[in-house]
Motif scaffolding. Structure first.
Motif, PDB file in Angstrom:
ATOM      1  N   GLU A 189       1.072  -1.116   0.052  1.00 48.23           N
ATOM      2  CA  GLU A 189      -0.020   0.041   0.203  1.00 48.23           C
ATOM      3  C   GLU A 189       0.821   1.043  -0.098  1.00 48.23           C
ATOM      4  N   ARG A 190       1.973   1.257   0.730  1.00 51.63           N
ATOM      5  CA  ARG A 190       2.942   2.223   0.831  1.00 51.63           C
ATOM      6  C   ARG A 190       3.562   2.740  -0.446  1.00 51.63           C
ATOM      7  N   HIS A 191       3.634   1.477  -1.352  1.00 47.64           N
ATOM      8  CA  HIS A 191       4.269   1.679  -2.592  1.00 47.64           C
ATOM      9  C   HIS A 191       3.279   2.362  -3.512  1.00 47.64           C
ATOM     10  N   LEU A 192       2.200   2.135  -3.301  1.00 45.91           N
ATOM     11  CA  LEU A 192       1.017   2.455  -4.214  1.00 45.91           C
ATOM     12  C   LEU A 192       0.742   4.305  -3.879  1.00 45.91           C
ATOM     13  N   ASN A 193       0.699   4.447  -2.601  1.00 45.84           N
ATOM     14  CA  ASN A 193       0.309   5.841  -2.320  1.00 45.84           C
ATOM     15  C   ASN A 193       1.467   6.793  -2.130  1.00 45.84           C
ATOM     16  N   ALA A 194       2.764   6.334  -1.899  1.00 48.67           N
ATOM     17  CA  ALA A 194       3.760   7.353  -1.393  1.00 48.67           C
ATOM     18  C   ALA A 194       4.546   7.516  -2.685  1.00 48.67           C
ATOM     19  N   ASN A 195       4.639   8.887  -3.213  1.00 51.57           N
ATOM     20  CA  ASN A 195       5.410   9.212  -4.543  1.00 51.57           C
ATOM     21  C   ASN A 195       6.729   9.680  -3.993  1.00 51.57           C
ATOM     22  N   TRP A 196       7.597   8.560  -3.938  1.00 54.19           N
ATOM     23  CA  TRP A 196       9.047   8.694  -3.562  1.00 54.19           C
ATOM     24  C   TRP A 196       9.831   7.464  -4.436  1.00 54.19           C
ATOM     25  N   ALA A 197      10.898   7.882  -4.585  1.00 58.26           N
ATOM     26  CA  ALA A 197      11.900   6.529  -4.963  1.00 58.26           C
ATOM     27  C   ALA A 197      12.108   5.301  -4.167  1.00 58.26           C
ATOM     28  N   TRP A 198      11.731   4.424  -4.472  1.00 58.78           N
ATOM     29  CA  TRP A 198      11.837   3.111  -3.550  1.00 58.78           C
ATOM     30  C   TRP A 198      13.027   2.316  -3.996  1.00 58.78           C
ATOM     31  N   PRO A 199      13.818   1.354  -3.173  1.00 56.80           N
ATOM     32  CA  PRO A 199      14.919   0.697  -3.687  1.00 56.80           C
ATOM     33  C   PRO A 199      14.155  -0.133  -4.685  1.00 56.80           C
ATOM     34  N   ALA A 200      15.020  -0.620  -5.365  1.00 58.86           N
ATOM     35  CA  ALA A 200      14.623  -1.735  -6.438  1.00 58.86           C
ATOM     36  C   ALA A 200      14.744  -3.044  -5.622  1.00 58.86           C
ATOM     37  N   ALA A 201      13.376  -3.861  -6.140  1.00 58.42           N
ATOM     38  CA  ALA A 201      13.377  -5.229  -5.650  1.00 58.42           C
ATOM     39  C   ALA A 201      14.568  -6.024  -5.549  1.00 58.42           C
ATOM     40  N   PRO A 202      14.841  -6.725  -5.042  1.00 60.39           N
ATOM     41  CA  PRO A 202      16.054  -7.882  -5.238  1.00 60.39           C
ATOM     42  C   PRO A 202      15.678  -8.769  -6.107  1.00 60.39           C
ATOM     43  N   ASN A 203      16.809  -9.349  -6.943  1.00 63.09           N
ATOM     44  CA  ASN A 203      16.601 -10.104  -8.099  1.00 63.09           C
ATOM     45  C   ASN A 203      16.128 -11.424  -7.493  1.00 63.09           C
TER      46      ASN A 203
END
Length: 203
Positions: A189-203
């Protein structure tokens, strides 16, 4: 670490107050690898003479199969060394019954499957009387929070989250992981609603 709900074993009286963590395992033994086991060092300096000879009348020497200790107040006080709990667990102790415990010791105990059962001073006196002449078979029940020795049954105090950890064989990380779905949902939910850069998901 396996969980448990009820334990039956031999109870022995340790008629000492203020047993601190340095008594439970003297610091000079803590360089021993954990894999080697700490059971032989439990209460070492109390259990042995100055020349290292075991005292035959010391409760744990006279009753090496004991798995339940009934002790005096302020058990596990002193330093925060978790090795004090390792020594008890490695020696086969599953429960310590006392009127009070060192806070850090009690938390470490639960994380390693050892029950710090806090009982009233009056209840300890009843158990002391039951064990005054000789050790006895006893049972400890986490569901009912009761201890029975001979014909004496007393209640003990145990926080609900500590009971959960003991029954399931959990430590603090396991206790947190039971909420993994809620944590993931919050993250998404935070990923959807917070407009800032997030760390890349691990491979």
């Amino acid at each position: 670490m396996g969980g448990w709900t009820e334990h039956k074993g031999q109870a022995v009286l340790l008629p000492l107050d203020n047993v601190d963590t340095d008594q439970l395992i003297p610091a000079r033994f803590m360089s021993t690898p954990r894999s080697a086991g700490y059971g032989n060092y439990l209460l070492h300096d109390l259990r042995h003479d100055e020349d290292g000879t075991p005292k035959p009348d010391f409760p744990l020497n006279a009753n090496p199969v004991a798995s339940i200790l009934v002790a005096g107040p302020n058990f596990g006080s002193g330093s925060s060394r978790e090795a004090a709990v390792y020594a008890l667990v490695d020696a086969g102790i599953r429960a310590v019954i006392a009127p009070s415990f060192g806070d850090i010791f009690a938390s470490n105990a639960v994380n390693n499957g050892l029950l710090p059962a806090r009982v009233s001073p009056e209840a300890v006196e009843k158990l002391r009387e039951a064990l005054a002449d000789q050790p006895s078979q006893a049972s400890v029940d986490l569901e009912t929070r009761c201890i029975t020795i001979n014909d004496i049954t007393v209640d003990f105090e145990l926080q609900d989250n500590w009971r959960t950890k003991l029954v399931n064989g959990w430590d603090d990380i396991d206790l947190t992981l039971q909420h993994a779905d809620v944590i993931r949902a919050f993250r998404d939910e935070r990923h959807l609603n917070a407009n800032w850069a997030w760390p890349a998901a691990p491979n």
